[in-house]
Scaffold this motif. Structure first.
Motif, PDB file in Angstrom:
ATOM      1  N   GLU A 247       0.820  -1.209   0.000  1.00  0.00           N
ATOM      2  CA  GLU A 247       0.000   0.000   0.000  1.00  0.00           C
ATOM      3  C   GLU A 247       0.858   1.266   0.000  1.00  0.00           C
ATOM      4  OE1 GLU A 247      -0.017  -2.411   2.214  1.00  0.00           O
ATOM      5  OE2 GLU A 247       0.267  -1.634   4.234  1.00  0.00           O
ATOM      6  N   GLU A 248       2.048   1.211   0.627  1.00  0.00           N
ATOM      7  CA  GLU A 248       2.916   2.388   0.635  1.00  0.00           C
ATOM      8  C   GLU A 248       3.562   2.611  -0.736  1.00  0.00           C
ATOM      9  OE1 GLU A 248       5.591   2.322   4.061  1.00  0.00           O
ATOM     10  OE2 GLU A 248       3.982   1.494   5.281  1.00  0.00           O
ATOM     11  N   MET A 251       0.634   3.881  -3.116  1.00  0.00           N
ATOM     12  CA  MET A 251       0.175   5.244  -2.856  1.00  0.00           C
ATOM     13  C   MET A 251       1.310   6.255  -3.032  1.00  0.00           C
ATOM     14  SD  MET A 251      -2.931   4.710  -2.715  1.00  0.00           S
ATOM     15  CE  MET A 251      -3.623   6.345  -2.375  1.00  0.00           C
ATOM     16  N   SER A 254       1.253   6.814  -6.688  1.00  0.00           N
ATOM     17  CA  SER A 254       0.075   7.548  -7.164  1.00  0.00           C
ATOM     18  C   SER A 254       0.046   8.988  -6.634  1.00  0.00           C
ATOM     19  CB  SER A 254      -1.212   6.759  -6.871  1.00  0.00           C
ATOM     20  OG  SER A 254      -1.800   7.190  -5.688  1.00  0.00           O
ATOM     21  N   ALA A 255       0.689   9.251  -5.478  1.00  0.00           N
ATOM     22  CA  ALA A 255       0.740  10.631  -4.971  1.00  0.00           C
ATOM     23  C   ALA A 255       1.703  11.483  -5.809  1.00  0.00           C
ATOM     24  CB  ALA A 255       1.158  10.636  -3.503  1.00  0.00           C
ATOM     25  N   PRO A 268      -6.730   1.071  -5.938  1.00  0.00           N
ATOM     26  CA  PRO A 268      -6.463   1.569  -4.577  1.00  0.00           C
ATOM     27  C   PRO A 268      -7.670   1.465  -3.657  1.00  0.00           C
ATOM     28  CG  PRO A 268      -5.655   3.109  -6.228  1.00  0.00           C
ATOM     29  CD  PRO A 268      -6.449   2.081  -6.970  1.00  0.00           C
ATOM     30  N   LYS A 269      -8.881   1.525  -4.222  1.00  0.00           N
ATOM     31  CA  LYS A 269     -10.079   1.456  -3.372  1.00  0.00           C
ATOM     32  C   LYS A 269     -10.202   0.137  -2.611  1.00  0.00           C
ATOM     33  CE  LYS A 269     -13.298   4.972  -4.807  1.00  0.00           C
ATOM     34  NZ  LYS A 269     -13.071   6.002  -3.797  1.00  0.00           N
ATOM     35  N   LEU A 271      -7.562  -1.224  -1.126  1.00  0.00           N
ATOM     36  CA  LEU A 271      -6.419  -1.342  -0.209  1.00  0.00           C
ATOM     37  C   LEU A 271      -6.835  -1.490   1.255  1.00  0.00           C
ATOM     38  CD1 LEU A 271      -3.850   1.195  -1.737  1.00  0.00           C
ATOM     39  CD2 LEU A 271      -3.569  -1.287  -1.503  1.00  0.00           C
ATOM     40  N   ILE A 292      -0.570   5.026   5.541  1.00  0.00           N
ATOM     41  CA  ILE A 292      -1.692   4.643   4.670  1.00  0.00           C
ATOM     42  C   ILE A 292      -2.844   3.953   5.399  1.00  0.00           C
ATOM     43  CG2 ILE A 292      -2.375   3.621   2.431  1.00  0.00           C
ATOM     44  CD1 ILE A 292      -0.028   5.624   2.182  1.00  0.00           C
ATOM     45  N   ILE A 319      -2.854  11.776   1.448  1.00  0.00           N
ATOM     46  CA  ILE A 319      -3.726  10.697   0.994  1.00  0.00           C
ATOM     47  C   ILE A 319      -5.142  10.966   1.512  1.00  0.00           C
ATOM     48  CG2 ILE A 319      -4.169   8.212   1.136  1.00  0.00           C
ATOM     49  CD1 ILE A 319      -1.500   8.757  -0.155  1.00  0.00           C
ATOM     50  N   ASP A 323      -9.843   7.356  -0.992  1.00  0.00           N
ATOM     51  CA  ASP A 323      -9.140   6.782  -2.150  1.00  0.00           C
ATOM     52  C   ASP A 323      -8.712   5.338  -1.913  1.00  0.00           C
ATOM     53  OD1 ASP A 323      -9.439   9.216  -3.318  1.00  0.00           O
ATOM     54  OD2 ASP A 323      -7.347   9.846  -3.083  1.00  0.00           O
ATOM     55  N   ILE A 324      -8.512   4.970  -0.651  1.00  0.00           N
ATOM     56  CA  ILE A 324      -8.123   3.577  -0.399  1.00  0.00           C
ATOM     57  C   ILE A 324      -9.311   2.751   0.111  1.00  0.00           C
ATOM     58  CG2 ILE A 324      -5.707   4.197   0.053  1.00  0.00           C
ATOM     59  CD1 ILE A 324      -6.414   3.398   3.064  1.00  0.00           C
TER      60      ILE A 324
END
Ligand code: MN
Length: 538
Positions: A247-248, A251, A254-255, A268-269, A271, A292, A319, A323-324
């Motif tokens: 997840e890190e 993200m 993606s960031a 990501p949804k 995660l 995250i 974040i 989004d996750i």
């Protein structure tokens, strides 16, 4: 497409079920591994590493089940540099639509010496042989150069060239002991691309460990320098300080879309749910400050929400929890919600559709708890869902529990346990005294089922706040060297404890039967001896 918009695809190999599960003592039963695999498939990992089939019958069986059912990701199994282990991988993966065999060998002087190889030439020869052997079974073969970051670089370049020539389509550069730092690891990847002449015929992969807290940073440095596959695990679980956290990595990329210019197929949804599922089944608590997915990382933003600072959120967060897939709206259900209301809320919480049979089970638990607790929060629903793992055959179920306890009383418990076996059904009633109500109940169960297990660990925690909170109990039980985790939840701590204990016992029954069912007897002895070696791998 505009040239500057071109993004390069990054493949994500998830090793939660291999490096992660190995590190937590192989405590999952095949039905639990399958449940994790289903969620990883919804997350859309590109490659799903499912275990080391040659290491134990349980690992073999779970790999086989996953290969048969899951058809999104490439299903990958790990093997040491031994032909018979590769054969086991191929057998386990036979049902997969797309399969990969991941094999390799230690390449640093320390590893070559420790594993008692005669020379670098011998290591090179074995590496080429095993890649060719794996190639008979599948086009898709990955080679790992174990302890690559401490290896003699000239030898590393030579062996990579040789295995690519032999057919390896992915080459993995593990930082096995988590020793690397980003700039140095990045430049190693870059030098591999310069110095290995045929490197463009294969995908370069990074596999970093977190002993210095740099696994994610090292992985990203590797990708920036030309690696196109990243190996990571959910919640960063893995040996010692763990692996790079999926997840890190995701993200982080993606960031910083403009910086990395990578394409990921990860959703990501999914995660948040994946993180929860893995934490629950592996029996680990996610630290509150974990990036995250930790509670503080998620709820700080919720505070801002409530304060109506939606418009001003950007200055405070990198974040957005939505989004996750972190559920934002809170709904409270009561017993009047009915099947339809329950199903609807579970769908809103992101649960995939499930069978009528499972709905009935979940609804039954929901009504039992709603009777006692009146208001059911989302956290309670999640707890109910997590404790209803489908596909687990339940030999023993609790049908009645009575506990007598008090400051001047000797705790006594009575249980009725229904035992189902080969189509027959019998109910046994037993009572026992104990040091406390939980101890008394566990002793009564031991008497009723006549299947002695060792209780290694017991923890209890509240899911929601208040006196009517749901309690979640986690136990670790073992028998004949096999360990599993048992889960149970209820508004009553003793009942939650009993459910957890029986859940653990049912899993142990499944696990031990598994070991006995497998072909190739006498493997177990071999496995026990070699387990230590296996754990050290990569
Ligand atoms: Mn590893």
């Amino acid at each position: 497409m505009d040239a500057k918009d071109q993004r390069e695809k990054i493949f994500v190999l998830d090793t939660t079920l291999r490096d992660g599960e190995q590190a937590t003592g192989n405590s999952l039963v095949p039905s639990e591994k399958l449940e994790v695999a289903r969620q990883l498939s919804r997350l859309k990992v590109d490659i799903l590493e499912v275990g080391s089939p040659a290491s134990s019958p349980g690992d073999f069986e779970s790999a086989r089940l996953i290969a048969q059912e899951i058809d999104g990701p490439v299903i990958c199994a790990l093997s040491r540099a031994r032909q018979e282990d590769i054969d086991r991988c191929a057998q386990a993966l036979a049902g997969a639509k797309r399969k990969r065999i991941h094999t390799g060998i230690g390449v640093s002087d320390i590893y070559i010496e420790r594993k008692q190889y005669k020379s670098k030439d011998e290591v090179l020869k074995i590496a080429v042989e095993v890649v060719k052997h794996a190639k008979q079974y599948t086009e898709d073969v990955e080679f790992y150069a174990e302890d690559a970051t401490r290896a003699d670089q000239e030898f590393l370049f030579t062996i990579l060239q040789a295995v690519i020539e032999a057919g390896a389509t992915t080459v993995n550069i593990p930082d096995t002991i988590g020793y690397a730092i980003p700039e140095v690891y990045g430049s190693l990847i870059s030098r591999i691309r310069e110095r290995v002449p045929n490197i463009r015929q294969a995908t370069l992969s990074v596999h970093c460990h977190n002993d210095l807290g740099l696994a994610v940073a090292n992985s990203l440095a590797g990708l920036v320098n030309g690696a196109r596959q990243v190996e990571c695990s959910i919640n960063g679980i893995g040996p010692r300080a763990g692996n790079a956290s999926l997840e890190e990595v995701v993200m982080g990329i993606s960031a910083h879309k403009d910086y990395f210019r990578f394409l990921l197929q990860i959703q990501p949804k999914e995660l948040y749910r994946t993180s929860r599922t893995v934490a629950h089944l592996f029996g680990i608590t996610i630290p509150r400050n974990k990036p995250i997915v930790g509670n503080n990382a998620l709820t700080n933003n919720i505070g801002l929400h409530i304060n109506g600072m939606m418009k001003d959120r950007l200055p405070y967060e990198t974040i957005n929890p939505e989004d996750i897939g972190f559920p934002q709206s809170r709904v409270i259900l009561t017993a009047r919600a009915g099947r339809h209301g329950l199903k609807h809320r579970l769908k809103e919480l992101g649960y995939p559709p499930f069978s009528q049979d499972r709905l009935e089970k979940v609804y039954g638990r929901f009504m039992e708890i709603a009777d006692r607790k009146q208001m059911i929060y989302d956290e309670d629903l999640v707890s109910i869902m997590e404790n209803e793992v489908p596909n687990l055959s339940e030999k023993y179920t609790l049908t009645f529990l009575q506990v007598m306890n008090g400051t001047h009383a000797i705790p006594m418990a009575t249980v009725k346990i229904k035992k189902q076996e080969n189509g027959t059904e019998e109910t046994v009633t037993e009572s026992a005294l104990g040091d406390g109500p939980v101890d008394a109940a566990y002793k009564a169960i031991d008497k009723a089922i006549n299947f002695q297990v060792k209780l290694d660990d017991y923890t209890v925690q509240a899911v929601t706040s208040g006196a009517a909170a749901m309690a979640e109990v986690l136990v670790s039980v073992s028998k004949e060297g096999k360990k599993v985790l048992g889960h149970g939840s209820s508004t009553d701590i003793v009942e939650a404890s009993v459910r957890a204990y029986l859940n653990g016992i049912n899993k142990l029954v499944e696990k031990l039967a598994q070991e006995k069912r497998q072909p190739g007897e006498n493997r177990q002895e071999l496995v026990n001896k070699e387990e230590v070696v296996y754990r050290e791998q990569k």
